[in-house]
Design a protein around this motif. Sequence first.
Motif, PDB file in Angstrom:
ATOM      1  N   ALA A  90       0.845  -1.180   0.091  1.00  0.00           N
ATOM      2  CA  ALA A  90       0.074  -0.020   0.117  1.00  0.00           C
ATOM      3  C   ALA A  90       0.845   1.290  -0.031  1.00  0.00           C
ATOM      4  O   ALA A  90       0.336   2.354  -0.435  1.00  0.00           O
ATOM      5  N   ASP A  99      -2.661   4.507  -5.573  1.00  0.00           N
ATOM      6  CA  ASP A  99      -2.214   3.160  -6.620  1.00  0.00           C
ATOM      7  C   ASP A  99      -1.536   3.514  -7.691  1.00  0.00           C
ATOM      8  O   ASP A  99      -0.630   2.501  -7.984  1.00  0.00           O
ATOM      9  N   ASN A 102       2.108   3.718  -7.025  1.00  0.00           N
ATOM     10  CA  ASN A 102       2.746   2.731  -6.623  1.00  0.00           C
ATOM     11  C   ASN A 102       3.010   1.570  -7.715  1.00  0.00           C
ATOM     12  O   ASN A 102       4.083   1.091  -7.766  1.00  0.00           O
ATOM     13  N   TYR A 103       2.111   1.475  -8.630  1.00  0.00           N
ATOM     14  CA  TYR A 103       2.049   0.509  -9.924  1.00  0.00           C
ATOM     15  C   TYR A 103       3.025   1.125 -10.687  1.00  0.00           C
ATOM     16  O   TYR A 103       3.760   0.515 -11.490  1.00  0.00           O
ATOM     17  N   PHE A 156      -8.634  -2.068  -7.797  1.00  0.00           N
ATOM     18  CA  PHE A 156      -7.970  -1.152  -7.108  1.00  0.00           C
ATOM     19  C   PHE A 156      -6.551  -1.538  -7.215  1.00  0.00           C
ATOM     20  O   PHE A 156      -6.241  -2.800  -7.675  1.00  0.00           O
ATOM     21  N   GLY A 157      -5.739  -1.008  -6.369  1.00  0.00           N
ATOM     22  CA  GLY A 157      -4.184  -1.291  -6.224  1.00  0.00           C
ATOM     23  C   GLY A 157      -3.594  -1.670  -7.343  1.00  0.00           C
ATOM     24  O   GLY A 157      -3.581  -0.903  -8.266  1.00  0.00           O
ATOM     25  N   TYR A 158      -2.993  -2.840  -7.383  1.00  0.00           N
ATOM     26  CA  TYR A 158      -2.140  -3.214  -8.740  1.00  0.00           C
ATOM     27  C   TYR A 158      -2.980  -3.954  -9.818  1.00  0.00           C
ATOM     28  O   TYR A 158      -2.102  -4.371 -10.605  1.00  0.00           O
TER      29      TYR A 158
END
Length: 201
Positions: A90, A99, A102-103, A156-158
């Motif tokens: 996270a 997000d 991060n990716y 969401f996220g990756y």
Amino acid sequence: MKALKAVIATKNKGKLKELQRLLADLGLEIESLERFQDKVGHIVEDGSTFFENAMKKAKTVAEKTGLMAIADDSGLEVDALSGRPGIFSARYAGENASDEENYLKLLDELKDVPETKRGAQFRCVIVAYMPDGRYVSAEGICRGMITTAPIGSHGFGYDPVFVPEGDSRTMAQLSREEKNKISHRGKALKNLKAKIKDLIS
Ligand code: IMP
């Protein structure tokens, strides 16, 4: 007979709904953490494994509310990075990273890694903890590979940079139902459900 209450130890509304739906047939009355925020306060996730973090959240919430508590912790483990970002998923690009930040950091770190070495997995650990100290835990893994560019807008996220095994689309191109069937969280929950049945019977 009065239904047994369980608190889902997450502030994430999407996760709460997902867990409520997947736990519906256990006959539990699901409460959100928001109702108990004053009692519980902020829980620092300072464990060194997904299990330690999930355990800390579930145990703290169960002890402070006197109800069964269910908590999960999850993240992305990349083969070429020896399992990073893992529990730091996270906040990979910084404490309040988005997000996307991060990716994009991940894609940059992997820019010289060939397709055959871009394997990765999402891992999720869930703990259900009773106020009397008994608990059960379960794990789910979803293997796949990291793309070279983000694709898709769901999830969401990756999700936009992860293609699950057996598919050619990224997680962010799957519907919620498709993702739940194969996701690390869906699998961990499925495993946990059978164990919760034993715990409360
Ligand atoms: P947590 O379990 O909510 O603490 O998740 C930690 C981080 O792991 C998230 O912020 C995401 O970056 C990543 N992550 C966990 N599950 C998923 C998923 O299903 N898709 C994409 N990213 C995920």
